[in-house]
Design a protein around this motif. Structure first.
Motif, short mmCIF file in Angstrom:
data_model
loop_
_atom_site.label_atom_id
_atom_site.label_comp_id
_atom_site.label_asym_id
_atom_site.label_seq_id
_atom_site.Cartn_x
_atom_site.Cartn_y
_atom_site.Cartn_z
N PRO A 1 3.59 -6.85 -52.94
CA PRO A 1 4.79 -7.41 -53.56
C PRO A 1 5.89 -7.64 -52.53
O PRO A 1 6.16 -6.79 -51.70
CB PRO A 1 5.20 -6.32 -54.57
CG PRO A 1 4.46 -5.09 -54.15
CD PRO A 1 3.23 -5.55 -53.49
N GLY A 2 6.49 -8.83 -52.61
CA GLY A 2 7.50 -9.19 -51.62
C GLY A 2 6.95 -9.79 -50.36
O GLY A 2 7.70 -10.31 -49.53
N LEU A 3 5.62 -9.77 -50.21
CA LEU A 3 4.94 -10.36 -49.05
C LEU A 3 3.80 -11.27 -49.48
O LEU A 3 3.51 -12.26 -48.84
CB LEU A 3 4.38 -9.26 -48.14
CG LEU A 3 5.36 -8.46 -47.30
CD1 LEU A 3 4.71 -7.17 -46.80
CD2 LEU A 3 5.88 -9.28 -46.13
N ASP B 1 2.29 -16.38 -58.36
CA ASP B 1 3.19 -15.53 -57.59
C ASP B 1 3.85 -14.57 -58.56
O ASP B 1 4.51 -15.00 -59.52
CB ASP B 1 4.28 -16.36 -56.90
CG ASP B 1 3.73 -17.27 -55.81
OD1 ASP B 1 2.54 -17.13 -55.45
OD2 ASP B 1 4.49 -18.12 -55.31
N ALA B 2 3.67 -13.28 -58.36
CA ALA B 2 4.23 -12.29 -59.27
C ALA B 2 5.76 -12.33 -59.21
O ALA B 2 6.37 -12.84 -58.26
CB ALA B 2 3.72 -10.90 -58.91
N ARG B 3 6.37 -11.81 -60.24
CA ARG B 3 7.83 -11.68 -60.31
C ARG B 3 8.36 -11.08 -59.00
O ARG B 3 7.97 -10.00 -58.57
CB ARG B 3 8.17 -10.75 -61.48
CG ARG B 3 9.62 -10.43 -61.67
CD ARG B 3 9.78 -9.44 -62.81
NE ARG B 3 9.27 -9.95 -64.08
CZ ARG B 3 10.03 -10.31 -65.11
NH1 ARG B 3 11.35 -10.17 -65.03
NH2 ARG B 3 9.48 -10.76 -66.23
N GLY B 4 9.26 -11.83 -58.34
CA GLY B 4 9.86 -11.34 -57.11
C GLY B 4 9.06 -11.61 -55.84
O GLY B 4 9.45 -11.15 -54.77
N TYR C 1 -2.22 -3.83 -53.57
CA TYR C 1 -1.23 -3.48 -54.58
C TYR C 1 -1.51 -4.23 -55.88
O TYR C 1 -1.22 -3.73 -56.98
CB TYR C 1 0.18 -3.81 -54.07
CG TYR C 1 1.29 -3.02 -54.73
CD1 TYR C 1 1.63 -3.24 -56.06
CD2 TYR C 1 2.00 -2.06 -54.04
CE1 TYR C 1 2.64 -2.53 -56.67
CE2 TYR C 1 3.01 -1.32 -54.64
CZ TYR C 1 3.33 -1.56 -55.96
OH TYR C 1 4.34 -0.85 -56.57
N GLY C 2 -2.11 -5.40 -55.80
CA GLY C 2 -2.51 -6.10 -57.00
C GLY C 2 -3.55 -5.33 -57.79
O GLY C 2 -3.67 -5.49 -59.01
N GLY C 3 -4.30 -4.47 -57.11
CA GLY C 3 -5.23 -3.59 -57.80
C GLY C 3 -4.51 -2.54 -58.62
O GLY C 3 -4.98 -2.15 -59.70
N PHE C 4 -3.34 -2.08 -58.13
CA PHE C 4 -2.53 -1.15 -58.93
C PHE C 4 -2.20 -1.80 -60.27
O PHE C 4 -2.34 -1.19 -61.32
CB PHE C 4 -1.20 -0.83 -58.23
CG PHE C 4 -1.26 -0.15 -56.89
CD1 PHE C 4 -2.47 0.15 -56.28
CD2 PHE C 4 -0.10 0.17 -56.23
CE1 PHE C 4 -2.50 0.77 -55.04
CE2 PHE C 4 -0.12 0.78 -55.00
CZ PHE C 4 -1.32 1.09 -54.39
N VAL C 5 -1.72 -3.05 -60.19
CA VAL C 5 -1.31 -3.76 -61.41
C VAL C 5 -2.51 -4.05 -62.30
O VAL C 5 -2.43 -3.93 -63.53
CB VAL C 5 -0.57 -5.05 -61.05
CG1 VAL C 5 -0.14 -5.79 -62.32
CG2 VAL C 5 0.65 -4.77 -60.17
N ALA C 6 -3.64 -4.41 -61.70
CA ALA C 6 -4.85 -4.69 -62.48
C ALA C 6 -5.29 -3.47 -63.26
O ALA C 6 -5.65 -3.55 -64.45
CB ALA C 6 -5.96 -5.19 -61.58
N GLU D 1 13.76 -7.34 -51.12
CA GLU D 1 14.18 -6.49 -52.24
C GLU D 1 12.98 -6.06 -53.08
O GLU D 1 12.88 -4.90 -53.51
CB GLU D 1 15.19 -7.20 -53.13
CG GLU D 1 16.53 -7.47 -52.47
CD GLU D 1 16.66 -8.94 -52.08
OE1 GLU D 1 15.61 -9.58 -51.82
OE2 GLU D 1 17.80 -9.42 -52.02
N THR D 2 12.04 -6.99 -53.31
CA THR D 2 10.85 -6.66 -54.09
C THR D 2 10.01 -5.64 -53.35
O THR D 2 9.53 -4.65 -53.93
CB THR D 2 10.03 -7.93 -54.35
OG1 THR D 2 10.87 -8.95 -54.87
CG2 THR D 2 8.89 -7.66 -55.32
#
Length: 278
Positions: free
Chosen positions: A31-33, A56-59, A97-102, A194-195
């Motif tokens: 996130p943010g990158l 693209d995820a929020r932020g 980190y997308g795995g965290f969200v998944a 910030e994200t």
């Protein structure tokens, strides 16, 4: 295209749209990158059989950045996308980190997930300690400890500082170091400090979903690169041991990104898994 989901404008790309195709939503990492360009490259080929949705995820990337940047909000945005697409159930995929969200999505919206595909991710924040050890002991590069600490703790000062810190650790990611690719990736990355800071200073320290993983009932594939420095193989083994019936595949010639380092093998593994559980 731009789609408003939960009051926030997201950059979304839909591939393989057609009647009768099951829907796959893929969440990028970092996130943010990160942005949708990575899952576009690695999951785009699945558009022959699936309606593949990357965004693209929020932020992150070129999406709007209205807070909060919590796991709950990002999972809610995925479900908003699912509803916008008109899909009753989805294949949910996410790396790093997308795995965290998944995983959070599969936990909170179990009836909406037909299958879960995870790549180089973790179920708690213990990977941070392993990543720190691996970075400082690397024989490949000598990492600036101050920059490493700032990016890992979510205390970067601005987008320029995030870029400098990102450039510092990028050589650690791939199994085979290619400095030209490192420079290209640094130049192509969209920086949203910030994200990033919220994800790593607020979300990451308390992140631990191990106790909830046994409640995931959908078929699950867990993949990881043998030489992943930031979410090592033991993180994938923990996830696979806790999700009932999960399948674990280790890619021997990959670091953190087998979907890019061994793309043909990665796609074959995912296709076999999805064909078996469909």
């Amino acid at each position: 295209m731009h789609v408003e989901i939960n009051g926030n404008r997201l950059t979304v790309e839909v591939l393989g749209d057609g009647p009768g195709k099951p829907t796959m939503i893929v969440h990028h990492g970092a996130p943010g990158l990160g942005s949708h360009t990575e899952p576009l490259a690695s999951f785009g080929p699945f558009a022959d059989a699936y309606r593949v949705v990357v965004f693209d995820a929020r932020g992150s990337g070129t999406s709007e950045g209205k807070p909060p940047f919590t796991h709950e909000q990002w999972a809610s945005d995925v479900d908003g996308l699912r509803a916008w697409l008109g899909a009753e159930r989805i294949v949910m995929a996410g790396g790093s980190y997308g795995g965290f969200v998944a995983m959070e999505y599969a936990i909170h919206y179990p009836s909406r997930v037909s299958a879960l595909v995870l790549r180089d991710t973790a179920a708690d924040s213990s990977n941070q300690d392993a990543a720190l050890r691996n970075a400082l002991s690397s024989a490949r590069v000598k990492v600036d400890r101050e920059k490493l600490d700032r990016i890992m703790s979510g205390t970067v000062r601005d987008d320029a500082d995030l870029r400098d810190c990102w450039a510092e650790i990028l050589p650690l990611y791939d199994h085979d170091l290619d400095w030209a690719k490192v420079r290209e990736r640094v130049a192509a990355t969209p920086y949203r400090y910030e994200t990033h800071n919220f994800a790593f200073a607020v979300n990451q320290p308390s992140y631990d979903i191990k106790a909830k993983l046994p409640g995931i009932t959908c078929p699950t594939l867990v993949t990881v690169g043998r030489h992943d420095w930031i979410t090592p193989v033991e993180c994938a083994e923990t996830i696979a041991s806790l999700i009932p019936g999960a399948e674990l595949v280790v890619f021997e010639k990959s670091g953190h990104s087998p979907q890019l380092e061994e793309p043909e093998l990665f796609q074959a593994v995912v296709r076999r898994f999805l064909a078996r559980v469909a």
